[in-house]
Scaffold this active site. Sequence first.
Site, short mmCIF file in Angstrom:
data_model
loop_
_atom_site.label_atom_id
_atom_site.label_comp_id
_atom_site.label_asym_id
_atom_site.label_seq_id
_atom_site.Cartn_x
_atom_site.Cartn_y
_atom_site.Cartn_z
N HIS A 118 0.93 -1.17 -0.08
CA HIS A 118 -0.11 -0.02 0.06
C HIS A 118 0.91 1.24 -0.16
O HIS A 118 2.14 1.26 0.63
CB HIS A 118 -0.76 -0.14 1.40
CG HIS A 118 -1.59 -1.05 1.54
ND1 HIS A 118 -1.17 -2.15 2.11
CD2 HIS A 118 -2.92 -1.16 1.36
CE1 HIS A 118 -2.30 -2.89 2.35
NE2 HIS A 118 -3.49 -2.47 2.03
N ASP A 155 2.23 1.98 3.27
CA ASP A 155 3.19 1.04 3.96
C ASP A 155 4.45 1.60 3.80
O ASP A 155 5.58 1.47 4.47
CB ASP A 155 3.07 -0.27 3.36
CG ASP A 155 1.62 -0.96 3.30
OD1 ASP A 155 0.90 -0.68 4.37
OD2 ASP A 155 1.42 -1.81 2.45
N ASP A 175 -10.37 -12.03 11.03
CA ASP A 175 -9.63 -11.95 9.88
C ASP A 175 -8.04 -12.33 10.44
O ASP A 175 -7.14 -10.98 10.71
CB ASP A 175 -9.53 -10.78 9.17
CG ASP A 175 -8.94 -10.89 7.62
OD1 ASP A 175 -8.51 -12.08 7.29
OD2 ASP A 175 -8.94 -9.75 7.11
C1 XUL Z 1 -7.27 -6.55 4.46
C2 XUL Z 1 -6.66 -7.06 3.18
C3 XUL Z 1 -5.77 -6.18 2.94
C4 XUL Z 1 -5.76 -6.06 1.10
C5 XUL Z 1 -4.98 -5.00 0.44
O1 XUL Z 1 -8.16 -7.70 5.13
O2 XUL Z 1 -6.78 -8.19 3.07
O3 XUL Z 1 -4.56 -6.38 3.08
O4 XUL Z 1 -5.08 -7.38 0.61
O5 XUL Z 1 -5.47 -3.77 0.96
#
Ligand code: XUL
Length: 438
Positions: free
Chosen positions: A100, A103, A306
């Site tokens: 990102h 990041d 998650d």
């Molecule tokens: C969030 C997720 C993110 C995406 C990229 O759950 O998976 O890290 O992969 O924004």
Amino acid sequence: MAAFPDIPKIQYEGPESKNPLAFRWYNPDEVVAGKTMREHFRFTVVYWHTFRGTGSDPFGAATLQRPWDDGTESVDNACNRARAAFELFEKLDAPFYAFHDRDVAPEGQTLAESHSNLDAVAKVLKEEQKRSGVGLLWGTANLFSNPRYMHGAATSCNVEVYAYAAAQVKKAIEVTKELGGENYVFWGGREGYQCLYNTDMKRELDHLAQFFHMAVDHAKSIGFTGQFLIEPKPKEPTKHQYDSDVAACVNFLRAYDLTDSFKLNLETNHATLAGHEMLHELEAAGSQGFLGSIDANTGDLLLGWDTDQFATNYYLTTQIMLALLKYGLSPGGVNFDAKVRRESFEPVDLFYAHIGSMDAFARGLRVATAIREEGALSSVVTERYKSWDGDLGKKIETGKCSFAELEKLMLEKGEASANTSGRQELLENIVNRYLDKR
Ligand code: XUL
Ligand code: CO
């Protein structure tokens, strides 16, 4: 100074190896099912978990030891961190990474400062890519961490937040292009709702579609030819994310005339949060022509959120590879959107985590290849649908039949022919037999 001085370049040593810093199944140059393993997987290390994860959770502070990182939000620290990252990519023999915008480079006081921070770090990333040969699988923009995005970004009720998000994505696409990124991902961080009493769902979805159309137009205008990907996830951080699963995303893309420009990036932990198996999501996307890339991880069904763990379960990786061999993946890749547990705080744990999951995928590839080459499952599927191969089936499948004709036929016959067994248990046993073999 090396960030991982005691860690050698990881080599393939074969299944009998007991060296924890060696591959047992992933042999990058070995050809399996017509391609090298390197080409099959296009393994990708994520910047956010591996280089920005701290181990903090809602109950406790950071735990992870990252000696190369001085803990500041300076551009210098970001550049040093980038060099440490490439050392890990090279030592793991990972051909790609993903990030990102926020990041890799710190957010500034203004948008202009954030843009210039990103440009400064992108210069180092470009040098490191050139030096190492490691490529960018995809870039993306973080449209969820900053408080301005509390109501979402492309679905925000605040039009200027929407504009800010557009500016951020514009820049992130440009940097992704500059770094030769092969894809660009949209995960709808806070694109969803917490409460329908305060939400105009139709308006938000219309805005999201306009946002994607503008992204497509901008990519065209600057000559970015990478694949756009949407990453489905059903909940977290919002109660309901609009891109909840493959079916919802495909419906959205079709409704808003975006099917030419987008495919999907599927993540195991997101599939399970949506109440699906990863194989379901892979089939749902692959069979409709929308399988673009995967975020390789796994959840913990007992925790139910998650958890983004590294996948080590051969059964899961075999299922994923069955689908990837069937539908193909390039220009996508197998992207480790996964993090070490906060108790695994030493730098070497990053290596154990990636090595284990790369090996699990390589084992899955070998098992799935054997299953496919011997037609162990496909022959049963072909046989199961045999009744459709006759004249009647063809007529229906080509749209040349009517209810009236079918009624006439069944009135004449009186009853349909007898069914045959689905043999689910036998097939599960057969998959296990392939997993037993080397
Ligand atoms: C969030 C997720 C993110 C995406 C990229 O759950 O998976 O890290 O992969 O924004
Ligand atoms: Co992801």
